[in-house]
Write a protein that holds these residues in place. Sequence first.
Motif, PDB file in Angstrom:
ATOM      1  N   VAL A  68       0.876  18.151 -29.865  1.00  0.00           N
ATOM      2  CA  VAL A  68       0.265  17.695 -28.610  1.00  0.00           C
ATOM      3  C   VAL A  68       1.345  17.048 -27.760  1.00  0.00           C
ATOM      4  O   VAL A  68       2.094  16.192 -28.245  1.00  0.00           O
ATOM      5  CB  VAL A  68      -0.870  16.685 -28.857  1.00  0.00           C
ATOM      6  CG1 VAL A  68      -1.529  16.301 -27.539  1.00  0.00           C
ATOM      7  CG2 VAL A  68      -1.908  17.254 -29.813  1.00  0.00           C
ATOM      8  N   ILE A  85      -8.962  14.851 -29.175  1.00  0.00           N
ATOM      9  CA  ILE A  85      -8.161  15.845 -29.893  1.00  0.00           C
ATOM     10  C   ILE A  85      -8.050  15.480 -31.372  1.00  0.00           C
ATOM     11  O   ILE A  85      -8.257  16.322 -32.259  1.00  0.00           O
ATOM     12  CB  ILE A  85      -6.752  15.951 -29.266  1.00  0.00           C
ATOM     13  CG1 ILE A  85      -6.830  16.656 -27.897  1.00  0.00           C
ATOM     14  CG2 ILE A  85      -5.800  16.708 -30.193  1.00  0.00           C
ATOM     15  CD1 ILE A  85      -5.520  16.657 -27.138  1.00  0.00           C
ATOM     16  N   LEU A 124      -0.976  21.896 -27.727  1.00  0.00           N
ATOM     17  CA  LEU A 124      -1.822  21.439 -26.627  1.00  0.00           C
ATOM     18  C   LEU A 124      -0.937  20.630 -25.695  1.00  0.00           C
ATOM     19  O   LEU A 124      -0.266  19.687 -26.140  1.00  0.00           O
ATOM     20  CB  LEU A 124      -2.968  20.569 -27.150  1.00  0.00           C
ATOM     21  CG  LEU A 124      -3.773  21.110 -28.340  1.00  0.00           C
ATOM     22  CD1 LEU A 124      -4.782  20.083 -28.816  1.00  0.00           C
ATOM     23  CD2 LEU A 124      -4.485  22.384 -27.956  1.00  0.00           C
ATOM     24  N   GLY A 305     -10.486  16.795 -24.629  1.00  0.00           N
ATOM     25  CA  GLY A 305      -9.718  16.895 -25.862  1.00  0.00           C
ATOM     26  C   GLY A 305     -10.409  17.751 -26.902  1.00  0.00           C
ATOM     27  O   GLY A 305      -9.782  18.600 -27.556  1.00  0.00           O
ATOM     28  N   VAL A 309      -9.139  21.588 -28.510  1.00  0.00           N
ATOM     29  CA  VAL A 309      -8.983  21.934 -29.930  1.00  0.00           C
ATOM     30  C   VAL A 309      -9.869  23.117 -30.295  1.00  0.00           C
ATOM     31  O   VAL A 309      -9.445  24.039 -31.003  1.00  0.00           O
ATOM     32  CB  VAL A 309      -9.307  20.722 -30.822  1.00  0.00           C
ATOM     33  CG1 VAL A 309      -9.285  21.126 -32.305  1.00  0.00           C
ATOM     34  CG2 VAL A 309      -8.309  19.590 -30.583  1.00  0.00           C
TER      35      VAL A 309
END
Length: 345
Positions: A68, A85, A124, A305, A309
């Motif tokens: 991330v 996330i 991400l 978030g 995912v």
Amino acid sequence: MQNRRASLSDVAKALQLSPSTVSRALAGHKDVSEATKERVRLLADELHYQPNQLAAALRRGRSNTLGVLVPHITGHFFPKVLDGIAVEASKAGFSVMIFQSNEDSKQEKKNIELLMNSQVEGILVSLANTTTDFSHFELARQQNVPLVFFDRVMEDFRGSNVSAVILDDYLGAYQLVSHLIEQGCTRIAHLTGLRHLNIHRNRHQGYRDALTAHGLEINEDYVAQCEMNQYGGAQAITEMLKLPAPPDAVFASNDLAAAGAMQVIKAHGLRVPHDVAVAGFSNEAFTTLTEPMLTTVDQGCETMGISAVRLLQKMLNPNPDRLAQPRNVVLKPKLIIRESSLRRP
């Protein structure tokens, strides 16, 4: 060994065993005697040996790790997105490596390289505000590592392994400016950030289209590009208050700039919202602590978030029964009206 982490080789050397035998003993393999397993376990405990889970996962062909990358971890928005996330990734059995670019495109490039070298299963990312060259994402696209951009995205960067989760910033801005017009405001200023970023570009367009739709002229004197912080907002509105017909409302592209503008307006002896209505964007935690409380747009941080995912999971595990997997998710904004913009009952 006291000054560094004990390795598998350290345990094997001390017991005069091969590293493979130690590895099998720790894994409980049947081909290793119980006596040897016990010796290995006792020494491993004594040396505080911890297996390298990442290396083991890579030997199995999976790292079970997501990377991330965010511009910063200050304020309200990105920490809340990261929380979404982390929770969703944990449910899916992933660990998370978090890096921040500090709004520096060079640091962003280094972080992407580190994540690629760590063999993460997907990345991400929300772009730094200084990023205008996207070549450092090319390697991930070429190696088919799933990329999910969120909030700040590259709208022209496409590929079978590239997706995005964004808020409908245009709609949020359009609704907010329409609300200010409904309150009787006709000279609405807009404090915007760098418009090569999709969030500021789309919020600015929502501002312009709302004015036009309600029959108001667009006055460029009321548009200021500034740093999206308290100082930037304060500096921008200070200049606008010198105009022959100063603004009677301010829409800032984030809450920090709105708060800075509000401070200056009040310091000039003007009342908020009676003389100048003020609104921001993001629904930072402090917006309920300002006087008056700040009208804003909620971005659904945790939902962003979680959605990022879940979208990445679909990219990792495509459904063969579907002709096309969803590539983008657009979240709806929520207008939160508070006292800073209410000029009419």
